[in-house]
Design an enzyme around this catalytic site. Structure first.
Site, PDB file in Angstrom:
ATOM      1  CD  GLU A   1      40.983  46.667  43.830  1.00 46.24           C
ATOM      2  OE1 GLU A   1      41.612  45.642  44.150  1.00 46.24           O
ATOM      3  OE2 GLU A   1      39.747  46.749  43.894  1.00 46.24           O
TER       4      GLU A   1
ATOM      5  CE1 TYR B   1      34.223  39.179  41.958  1.00 44.78           C
ATOM      6  CE2 TYR B   1      35.530  37.220  42.407  1.00 44.78           C
ATOM      7  CZ  TYR B   1      34.818  38.315  42.853  1.00 44.78           C
ATOM      8  OH  TYR B   1      34.696  38.547  44.205  1.00 44.78           O
TER       9      TYR B   1
ATOM     10  CE1 TYR C   1      38.148  40.707  43.042  1.00 43.36           C
ATOM     11  CE2 TYR C   1      39.367  42.711  42.517  1.00 43.36           C
ATOM     12  CZ  TYR C   1      39.149  41.626  43.347  1.00 43.36           C
ATOM     13  OH  TYR C   1      39.923  41.452  44.470  1.00 43.36           O
TER      14      TYR C   1
ATOM     15  CB  CYS D   1      36.766  47.390  43.511  1.00 43.08           C
ATOM     16  SG  CYS D   1      36.208  45.856  44.293  1.00 43.08           S
TER      17      CYS D   1
ATOM     18  CG  ASP E   1      38.112  40.489  48.252  1.00 41.08           C
ATOM     19  OD1 ASP E   1      38.425  41.694  48.105  1.00 41.08           O
ATOM     20  OD2 ASP E   1      37.326  39.903  47.490  1.00 41.08           O
TER      21      ASP E   1
END
Length: 222
Positions: free
Chosen positions: A209, A166, A139, A135, A44
């Protein structure tokens, strides 16, 4: 229903496979094998380097100064905030930023990042932002769900820092701004004739993803 919600509705199967992947559930209850998380996090980091390039491309593709500033803010969020989290977590395994940068990218990392960059190069700012949306917005959705589950924030959960990052207000605000900007771009440029094209981009980026989670999940021997 706004544009982003329409995209999610049209890609409901892909979105569910991505946002409710077993990898994410393993983060919530702490059961995810550490090798899986470590492999994912290193990849990542490489992924974010390429996504930073995508946001730089978004600056170039921006038709208005306000769009340029929005893209620049996204670039800063990656380079100055999100990547720092990865560096701090990887340091606990004895990995330096140099070690991370020298790691070979996985096939899934290359496939996803090249898809986003290619979409941005061939299309306009709206197409690029649609490719980025799973993304940056996904998230935030995933972390919100995980944070509400039992055990997500207990001291024994090794992934509580990731979830908190997040699910926290700063990242949630980044995602909210991205969602609002995407919807505003769609109001200007998402003609009925383009709808199928944009949905296809969103579906493919969301599928990629999920593949990224699969990559980490396999590393844990699942």
């Amino acid at each position: 229903m706004n544009f982003f919600e329409r995209l999610k509705t049209e890609a409901s199967a892909e979105w569910k496979a991505y946002t409710e992947h077993p990898f994410t559930n393993g983060l919530a209850d702490g059961s995810l094998a550490e090798p899986a998380f470590r492999h994912y996090l290193v990849q990542d980091y490489l992924f974010l380097i390429e996504f930073a390039r995508a946001y730089a491309l978004a600056v170039y593709k921006s038709p208005k100064l306000a769009d340029m500033r929005e893209a620049a803010a996204g670039l800063s969020a990656i380079l100055d905030v999100e990547m720092d989290l990865h560096v701090k977590l990887c340091a606990s395994w004895g990995l330096s930023p140099g070690d991370l940068e020298q790691t070979a990218p996985a096939v899934e990392t290359l496939a996803y990042t090249r898809y986003v960059l290619d979409t941005g190069m061939r299309g306009d700012l709206l197409a690029l932002k649609v490719a980025l949306a799973p993304c940056v917005i996904g998230y935030a959705d995933i972390a919100t769900r995980l944070a509400s589950l039992p055990g997500a924030d207990v001291s024994t959960n090794p992934y509580r820092v990731w979830i908190a990052e997040y699910a926290g207000a700063p990242y949630q605000e980044v995602a909210a701004r991205a969602r609002a900007h995407l919807n505003s771009l769609a109001d200007l440029y998402a003609t009925p004739a383009r709808e199928a094209e944009l949905i296809a981009i969103f579906k493919e980026a969301t599928r990629l993803e999920a593949d990224f989670w699969d990559m980490g999940w396999r590393e844990g021997g699942r």
